[in-house]
Design an enzyme around this catalytic site. Structure first.
Site, PDB file in Angstrom:
ATOM      1  N   GLU A  78     -55.234  19.313  15.816  1.00  0.00           N
ATOM      2  CA  GLU A  78     -55.314  20.250  14.698  1.00  0.00           C
ATOM      3  C   GLU A  78     -56.084  19.592  13.550  1.00  0.00           C
ATOM      4  OE1 GLU A  78     -51.467  20.745  12.405  1.00  0.00           O
ATOM      5  OE2 GLU A  78     -50.651  20.168  14.343  1.00  0.00           O
ATOM      6  N   CYS A 110     -49.111  21.264  16.919  1.00  0.00           N
ATOM      7  CA  CYS A 110     -48.795  20.033  17.650  1.00  0.00           C
ATOM      8  C   CYS A 110     -48.629  20.247  19.150  1.00  0.00           C
ATOM      9  CB  CYS A 110     -47.517  19.418  17.083  1.00  0.00           C
ATOM     10  SG  CYS A 110     -47.646  18.979  15.335  1.00  0.00           S
ATOM     11  N   HIS A 232     -41.204  15.949  20.773  1.00  0.00           N
ATOM     12  CA  HIS A 232     -42.205  15.918  19.720  1.00  0.00           C
ATOM     13  C   HIS A 232     -41.511  15.397  18.472  1.00  0.00           C
ATOM     14  CE1 HIS A 232     -44.970  17.005  16.624  1.00  0.00           C
ATOM     15  NE2 HIS A 232     -44.188  17.957  16.155  1.00  0.00           N
TER      16      HIS A 232
END
Length: 388
Positions: A78, A110, A232
């Site tokens: 990103e 993400c 994550h």
């Protein structure tokens, strides 16, 4: 089976100590080191952008044979540097991969690298004599003295996907979920992201709970089947916030095992910070390098989340001898040999930016020691150099 055959990470060699940053901001350091769970934060110079970091992460993995057999270069990010041209095209050239390979960039906060990993898995499954290179590369940037400052960071993780992988065989039991929400986003006109921190945390936790519930409905698996779970990690405490409520009904032995492995998986994030698309895979790499409790045949679950939002849970089995394929010494040395910045140096680097008026610029590698680096912008085109 198809899966991860090689994996490596890269982070800039400059960082700021978060105890010193907290003191400079008049904040109790415990809020950073304990509350958020971060110790250090990578700080990229202008010469280490998303392209340079991606190439630096992938370079040590490549042999001449792989340069000829990699048919896909997929970059999840990103931190794109162009509205049209992908980071992957730069990386494809810098790494000297054969010309008949696809080079694409994937964007979904993400989550992008996970989409790329699944695309690579499916391609290699159909073409077992070929390989794919998947790279997650990002710079997390929120602003000086902002609420999100402590969750900044920078880095890249590169993975080679192959048939008969030597690290992790990926299963085909994925469960994904999407919802159009505004927990984190960055319009084209803004250099900084907009974040609804409380909502973002809640969305992450909700996604994990719903996806896990659906996963257990579709499969026969439960927490008992997993040696470890990787998440994550925008900061080290985030995954644990999602996991703990679901562990309430589990036996103590399961809780103890999963939480111990979780702590091991956060080791690199604690020292680097948030690297967006690469955060899940940095977690996986930290687990593989730091844990002595894993063995071949163990099943690892992975939870990917990208704000906006898409989440996915998928699994893999550790391959016998996986530890021999890791670059553990090099990975640890990268962290140990970095340069600590003063707060003034950090703020000065943070405020630097590339020209926005189309003018040419030449950059020098002052603090940056990366092999690949951004060296010039001429006629609106980025030029990269490398150290001999």
């Amino acid at each position: 089976m198809t899966g991860i055959d090689k994996i490596n990470y890269y982070t800039p060699n400059t960082y700021v100590d978060l105890v010193e940053l907290a003191e400079a901001r008049g904040i109790d350091p415990d809020k950073f080191t304990i509350g958020i769970g971060q110790s250090k934060m990578a700080v990229p110079t202008l010469t280490q952008d998303a392209v340079a970091m991606a190439a630096n992460a992938a370079l040590p993995l490549l042999t001449e044979n792989e340069r000829e057999t990699i048919d896909m270069v997929i970059v999840g990010t990103e931190s794109g540097i162009d509205q049209s041209k992908s980071i992957a095209t730069f990386v494809h050239q810098l790494l000297d991969i054969h010309p008949f390979a696809k080079a694409i960039e994937i964007k979904q906060a993400c989550y992008g690298a996970t989409a790329g990993l699944m695309m690579a898995r499916d391609y290699v499954s159909q073409h077992p004599n070929r390989k794919a290179l998947v790279i997650a590369t990002d710079i997390a940037k929120y602003g000086l003295a902002t609420g999100g400052e402590v969750t900044q960071g920078a880095g890249a993780v590169a993975m080679i996907v192959a048939s008969e992988p030597r690290i992790l065989e990926l299963h085909d039991d994925n469960v994904a979920m999407s919802d159009n929400i505004f927990d984190f986003w960055r319009p084209n006109y803004s250099e900084m992201a907009f974040v609804d921190g409380k909502f973002s945390n809640e969305a992450y936790m909700t996604f994990f709970e719903k996806i896990w519930t659906e996963y257990t409905k579709r499969t026969t698996h439960s927490f008992e089947n997993f040696a470890a779970l990787c998440f994550h990690l925008p900061y080290t405490k985030m995954g644990k916030k999602a996991l703990l409520p679901l562990l309430d009904t589990q036996e103590d032995a399961i809780k103890t095992r999963l939480l111990a492995r979780y702590d091991e998986s956060t080791a690199y994030t604690r020292e680097i910070g948030n690297i967006y698309t690469g955060s899940l895979y940095l977690s996986l790499l930290a687990l593989l390098n730091r844990s002595n409790a894993l063995t071949s045949g163990d099943i690892i679950g992975l939870f990917s989340y990208g704000s906006g939002a898409v989440g996915e849970f998928f699994t893999g089995t550790l391959v016998a001898g996986y530890e021999k394929q890791l670059r553990q010494n090099e990975n640890e040395a990268l962290l140990e040999n970095r340069t600590k910045l003063t707060i003034n140096q950090y703020e000065s680097i943070f405020k630097q930016s590339l020209p926005k008026n189309g003018s040419n610029v030449t950059l020098k590698q002052d603090l940056d020691n990366g092999h690949f680096y951004l060296s010039q912008i001429t006629n609106h085109m980025r030029q990269y150099s490398h150290n001999k």
